[in-house]
Design a protein around this motif. Structure first.
Motif, mmCIF file in Angstrom:
data_model
loop_
_atom_site.group_PDB
_atom_site.id
_atom_site.type_symbol
_atom_site.label_atom_id
_atom_site.label_comp_id
_atom_site.label_asym_id
_atom_site.label_seq_id
_atom_site.Cartn_x
_atom_site.Cartn_y
_atom_site.Cartn_z
ATOM 1 N N ALA A 144 24.320 22.439 15.213
ATOM 2 C CA ALA A 144 24.538 23.138 16.602
ATOM 3 C C ALA A 144 25.395 24.199 16.762
ATOM 4 C CB ALA A 144 25.081 21.968 17.358
ATOM 5 N N ASP A 145 26.720 24.100 16.031
ATOM 6 C CA ASP A 145 27.252 25.474 16.103
ATOM 7 C C ASP A 145 26.678 26.664 15.480
ATOM 8 O OD1 ASP A 145 29.246 24.154 17.134
ATOM 9 O OD2 ASP A 145 30.614 24.150 15.339
ATOM 10 N N ASP A 146 25.907 26.450 14.389
ATOM 11 C CA ASP A 146 25.222 27.735 13.850
ATOM 12 C C ASP A 146 24.194 28.031 14.808
ATOM 13 O OD1 ASP A 146 26.431 26.847 11.207
ATOM 14 O OD2 ASP A 146 25.002 25.742 10.680
ATOM 15 N N ILE A 147 23.503 27.316 15.482
ATOM 16 C CA ILE A 147 22.555 27.612 16.596
ATOM 17 C C ILE A 147 23.171 28.506 17.550
ATOM 18 C CG2 ILE A 147 20.814 26.905 17.839
ATOM 19 C CD1 ILE A 147 20.247 24.739 16.313
ATOM 20 N N ALA A 148 24.073 28.030 17.920
ATOM 21 C CA ALA A 148 25.006 28.606 18.920
ATOM 22 C C ALA A 148 25.378 30.279 18.476
ATOM 23 C CB ALA A 148 26.200 28.013 19.384
ATOM 24 N N GLN A 149 25.883 30.280 17.323
ATOM 25 C CA GLN A 149 26.212 31.509 16.811
ATOM 26 C C GLN A 149 25.176 32.376 16.616
ATOM 27 O OE1 GLN A 149 28.356 31.066 13.074
ATOM 28 N NE2 GLN A 149 28.353 33.205 12.570
ATOM 29 N N LEU A 150 23.741 31.933 16.200
ATOM 30 C CA LEU A 150 22.673 32.605 16.066
ATOM 31 C C LEU A 150 22.394 33.349 17.299
ATOM 32 C CD1 LEU A 150 20.377 33.184 13.748
ATOM 33 C CD2 LEU A 150 19.387 30.873 14.945
#
Ligand SMILES: Nc1ncnc2c1ncn2[C@@H]1O[C@H](COP(=O)(O)OP(=O)(O)OP(=O)(O)O)[C@@H](O)[C@H]1O
Length: 495
Positions: A483-489
């Motif tokens: 989920a963090d990666d998606i937010a960063q993306l």
């Protein structure tokens, strides 16, 4: 004095573990030490890319990391030095600089591992226990996998004689290169793979064979316990994308690595449509995130528009602000999905006219000759069967798009838990030629997806078999996007 440096990503991981994993009140040094322990459990050394922290990261002293200078019962510096010396078979008592460097590499790799293989929604203590200790009671099994001799004994039990020429550790499997003096033993071996897996205590996870170009040598891919896997995450994927920028792929996607850990990519535009199937928990959603992350990092919003259809309403909501998301491109119910598919069929016809007027065969030619400026469109469907249950017309439009949309630059990625005839009818089957099977329940389901068995014996969590149009089946281990990666993306695309 020498320090251990981290990056901003590492710091975010540390904070996340503090807040959601250990539930607050813990010190950062405790998490650094847990990360060190995690990395030391892995069988291959951490890479040199961990040598450089970033200016937005932090510095930690040896006092914080190891307890250097504290009373003896709190000072673990020499213990860590011994462990790392042992791991790398190198005397780090004589080389302080190398000790700090390796200490940093391990800590940062351990943090990466937390980031990619632990999910906030899961109990961190349980995760840690599993990843640090779960193989203690299966130590015998791991030794067996690692040591060729007992494998040879098991082979002898099924009447196969050979010797191991080489052992190669991949990210989840060990490949034993087995030399068979009597070539007739090959068919015996292939017939008895289930017995061999049973003897090695692998339960439902299978042993796969791998053809080699050496005379009388066959590769045996044997799964290792999950605690010794090396995960790949968003960070690694971004690096592969950066390195692969010179490829001629129009829609590059990086789903994961092959059995030996080499990054794998393909051009979704050539697929030209993809079915992803796997039982619940096999890693479908994570794989879709990995595909979206690849596309979004490779193409600008002017080059690519994404539509996301998710009747479960959960998986794609984090993409609401994605710059590549088409206007009203996030659809969370079946009637709206049907309306969208109708509109896309209309868009396809409009594009066909544009291509005809410009005198080009397809969007690729139009873009190359610079006579057309239209974005590619990729439509992701999270649960195909839920969608098809709602209306007969849904399938009609999907088939129409699958049959004709390729030339106009419209591509489908359809995911399902149920790869049966109701979901994946003959018409869809023949028009969606590229397939990815994650773990499925039965050999029959594997056959429906790939035209061969095997996906019922995968190790789960992003382990997959891929067959692109006209190609052979290849095994991949997926990138873990959280989920963090998606937010960063999403944040990156809004800049
Ligand atoms: N590539 C991967 N590496 C490591 N772990 C993974 C990977 N892919 C998935 N997982 C793990 O497996 C779990 C299930 O993944 P995911 O939610 O994608 O499954 P799913 O097939 O979509 O399940 P469902 O159909 O129930 O939604 C995740 O919580 C994640 O921890």
């Amino acid at each position: 004095m020498a320090k251990v440096n981290t990056s901003l990503n590492d710091e975010r991981t540390i904070e996340l573990v503090q807040r959601k994993g250990l539930l607050a009140g813990r010190y950062k040094w405790q998490i650094l030490r847990l990360a060190l322990a995690r990395s030391l459990k892995m069988t291959t050394p951490p890479g040199e890319h961990y040598d450089f922290g970033t200016s937005d990261g932090k510095e930690y002293s040896l006092e914080q990391v190891c307890g250097e200078g504290k009373p003896d019962d709190e000072n673990f510096t020499d213990l860590y030095r011994l462990l790392i010396s042992n791991y790398h078979q190198q005397d780090l008592f004589a080389d302080e600089e190398m000790f700090i460097r390796l200490l940093q590499r391990h800590i940062r790799r351990g943090l990466d591992e937390f980031r990619t293989s632990w999910r906030e929604s899961h109990d961190f203590h349980e995760y840690l226990y599993q990843s640090l200790f779960s193989n203690l009671n299966t130590a015998k099994q791991q030794d067996r996998n690692a040591a060729p001799l007992p494998l040879l004994e098991m082979l002898e039990e099924i009447g196969v004689r050979g010797h191991i020429k080489e052992t190669i550790d991949g990210s989840r499997l060990t490949r034993f290169m087995l030399h068979l003096p009597d070539a007739n033993d090959l068919s015996k071996l292939k017939r008895n793979l289930d017995t061999l897996a049973f003897s090695l205590g692998l339960q439902e996870q299978g042993i796969f064979t791998h053809e080699t170009n050496q005379p009388k040598v066959i590769g045996l891919d044997v799964p290792r316990p999950a605690s010794s896997w090396h995960s790949q995450g968003f960070h690694e994927q971004s690096r592969w994308i950066e390195q692969g920028k010179s490829t001629t792929f129009l829609l590059p996607v990086y789903p994961g690595v092959d059995v030996l850990g080499k990054p794998y990519s393909f051009d979704l535009a050539k697929a030209p449509h993809l079915l992803v199937a796997g039982t619940t928990g096999s890693g479908k959603s994570v794989l879709l995130h990995a595909l979206i992350a690849s596309l979004v990092q490779s193409c600008t919003p002017a080059q690519l528009q994404i539509y996301l259809i998710d009747p479960k309403r959960v998986e794609f909501t984090a993409y609401k602000q994605l710059a590549h998301l088409a206007p009203e491109g996030l659809v969370t119910d079946a009637p709206a999905a049907l309306k969208l598919l109708k509109e896309l069929a209309g868009e396809m016809e409009r594009r066909e006219q544009v291509l005809a007027d410009a005198g080009v065969r397809d969007l690729e030619e139009g873009l190359t000759k610079q006579v057309i400026q239209l974005p590619f469109i990729v439509v992701f469907v999270e649960e195909l069967s839920a969608l098809l249950m709602e209306s007969q017309d849904t399938e009609t439009y999907l088939v129409r798009l699958a049959q004709k949309a390729r030339a106009t630059g419209i591509h489908l990625v359809l995911a399902t838990q149920r790869p049966d005839a109701d979901t994946f009818s003959g018409l869809l089957r023949s028009n969606v030629p590229s397939r990815i099977a994650l773990t499925v329940r039965t050999a029959a389901e594997s056959r429906i997806i790939l035209d061969e068995t095997g996906a019922e014996k995968l190790t789960g969590r992003g382990d997959m078999l891929i067959r692109l149009v006209g190609g052979n089946v290849l095994r991949l281990h997926g990138v873990n996007i959280n989920a963090d990666d998606i937010a960063q993306l999403v944040k990156m695309t809004r800049k």
